[in-house]
Scaffold this motif. Structure first.
Motif, mmCIF file in Angstrom:
data_model
loop_
_atom_site.group_PDB
_atom_site.id
_atom_site.type_symbol
_atom_site.label_atom_id
_atom_site.label_comp_id
_atom_site.label_asym_id
_atom_site.label_seq_id
_atom_site.Cartn_x
_atom_site.Cartn_y
_atom_site.Cartn_z
ATOM 1 N N LEU A 138 0.830 -1.212 0.000
ATOM 2 C CA LEU A 138 0.000 0.000 0.000
ATOM 3 C C LEU A 138 0.864 1.261 0.000
ATOM 4 C CD1 LEU A 138 -3.008 -0.704 2.409
ATOM 5 C CD2 LEU A 138 -3.029 -0.455 -0.081
ATOM 6 N N ILE A 139 1.879 1.263 0.841
ATOM 7 C CA ILE A 139 2.772 2.433 0.909
ATOM 8 C C ILE A 139 3.498 2.621 -0.411
ATOM 9 C CG2 ILE A 139 4.914 3.280 1.963
ATOM 10 C CD1 ILE A 139 3.840 2.229 4.643
ATOM 11 N N LEU A 152 0.531 6.196 -7.398
ATOM 12 C CA LEU A 152 -0.804 5.906 -7.913
ATOM 13 C C LEU A 152 -1.876 6.663 -7.122
ATOM 14 C CD1 LEU A 152 -0.623 2.046 -8.517
ATOM 15 C CD2 LEU A 152 -0.197 3.889 -10.133
ATOM 16 N N ALA A 153 -2.931 7.022 -7.809
ATOM 17 C CA ALA A 153 -4.070 7.677 -7.174
ATOM 18 C C ALA A 153 -4.878 6.632 -6.412
ATOM 19 C CB ALA A 153 -4.927 8.360 -8.226
ATOM 20 N N CYS A 154 -5.689 7.108 -5.504
ATOM 21 C CA CYS A 154 -6.526 6.234 -4.676
ATOM 22 C C CYS A 154 -7.354 5.271 -5.517
ATOM 23 C CB CYS A 154 -7.415 7.098 -3.796
ATOM 24 S SG CYS A 154 -8.625 6.179 -2.843
ATOM 25 N N GLU A 155 -8.000 5.773 -6.544
ATOM 26 C CA GLU A 155 -8.863 4.928 -7.381
ATOM 27 C C GLU A 155 -8.075 3.797 -8.049
ATOM 28 O OE1 GLU A 155 -12.122 5.125 -7.236
ATOM 29 O OE2 GLU A 155 -11.873 6.836 -5.893
ATOM 30 N N GLU A 156 -6.861 4.093 -8.487
ATOM 31 C CA GLU A 156 -6.023 3.058 -9.115
ATOM 32 C C GLU A 156 -5.636 1.984 -8.102
ATOM 33 O OE1 GLU A 156 -3.392 5.276 -12.436
ATOM 34 O OE2 GLU A 156 -3.247 6.153 -10.414
ATOM 35 N N LYS A 177 -8.540 -0.339 -7.401
ATOM 36 C CA LYS A 177 -8.724 -1.341 -8.461
ATOM 37 C C LYS A 177 -7.698 -2.462 -8.342
ATOM 38 C CE LYS A 177 -10.737 1.761 -11.866
ATOM 39 N NZ LYS A 177 -10.476 2.551 -13.071
ATOM 40 N N LEU A 178 -6.458 -2.099 -8.075
ATOM 41 C CA LEU A 178 -5.392 -3.096 -7.988
ATOM 42 C C LEU A 178 -5.540 -4.018 -6.774
ATOM 43 C CD1 LEU A 178 -2.208 -1.038 -8.936
ATOM 44 C CD2 LEU A 178 -3.166 -2.958 -10.196
ATOM 45 N N THR A 179 -5.993 -3.452 -5.669
ATOM 46 C CA THR A 179 -6.028 -4.218 -4.424
ATOM 47 C C THR A 179 -7.393 -4.804 -4.102
ATOM 48 O OG1 THR A 179 -6.484 -2.210 -3.153
ATOM 49 C CG2 THR A 179 -4.158 -2.856 -3.399
ATOM 50 N N ALA A 180 -8.411 -4.371 -4.821
ATOM 51 C CA ALA A 180 -9.796 -4.805 -4.582
ATOM 52 C C ALA A 180 -10.278 -4.467 -3.171
ATOM 53 C CB ALA A 180 -9.955 -6.301 -4.873
ATOM 54 N N LEU A 181 -9.732 -3.393 -2.613
ATOM 55 C CA LEU A 181 -10.170 -2.934 -1.295
ATOM 56 C C LEU A 181 -11.288 -1.906 -1.460
ATOM 57 C CD1 LEU A 181 -6.685 -2.256 0.381
ATOM 58 C CD2 LEU A 181 -8.213 -4.173 0.850
ATOM 59 N N THR A 182 -12.118 -1.783 -0.436
ATOM 60 C CA THR A 182 -13.085 -0.692 -0.435
ATOM 61 C C THR A 182 -12.336 0.579 -0.038
ATOM 62 O OG1 THR A 182 -13.667 -0.938 1.884
ATOM 63 C CG2 THR A 182 -14.953 -2.239 0.283
#
Length: 186
Positions: free
Chosen positions: A84-85, A93-97, A100-105
């Protein structure tokens, strides 16, 4: 020393450290060429140039040590936190990207990022404290303190305006600001 600010600052300049060290090398080269005209009547000028070269060299060493410390801390962290860091601060990367990559809410992402940053902060602080020389170099260096203070102000302004910090744009602007400060100082 506010470690939260320092950690975010360290991570914010992580990608530009190679550019900064290269720029310091260029400044050192300019200073050494300028001091090569040694003569007995201007020894104080030559001495001042040599002092500046020594200061710049120490700043370069501090930056390299900083990058190595960050690398060590990231390697010691659990993979999910380090990822994440790295996605946010190093890859920019932006939050939205990242979502998508991590499938987290979104909520989970921010909770986990906050926890990861706290872990990073604690580990980094412990490493810096264990190395007394490094601690003194960072704490007593007005150059680093000014940079970190400016990073904090910029980040707080972005947060208060409800804008997400784009690390890649932030880093390039920050690199230019730091280089201007270095050239002014030396």
């Amino acid at each position: 020393m506010n470690m939260e600010i320092w950690c975010k600052s360290f991570l914010s300049i992580y990608n530009i450290i190679p550019n900064l060290t290269n720029s310091i090398d260029k400044l050192i080269n300019v200073k050494s060429v300028a001091s090569s005209g040694f003569c007995l009547t201007s020894t104080s000028s030559t001495y001042a140039q040599l002092e500046n070269i020594a200061i710049l060299t120490q700043k370069k060493v501090n930056l390299i040590n900083l990058k190595l410390l960050c690398d060590e801390v990231l390697l010691e962290m659990n993979n999910a936190s380090a990822k994440l860091i790295m996605l946010k601060y190093i890859d920019g990367l932006a939050c939205e990207e990242i979502l998508k990559l991590t499938a987290l809410t979104r909520r989970t992402y921010f909770r986990k990022l906050k926890k990861a940053l706290k872990d990073f902060e604690l580990r980094l602080y412990t490493k810096i404290l264990k190395n007394n020389v490094l601690y003194k170099n960072f704490v007593n260096d007005s150059f680093f303190n000014n940079i970190f203070e400016k990073i904090n102000v910029i980040e707080q302004n972005l947060i208060s305006n409800k804008k997400e910090v784009n690390i890649s744009n932030f880093s390039s602007g920050l690199c230019n600001m730091i280089l201007k400060q270095m050239k002014k100082a030396f």
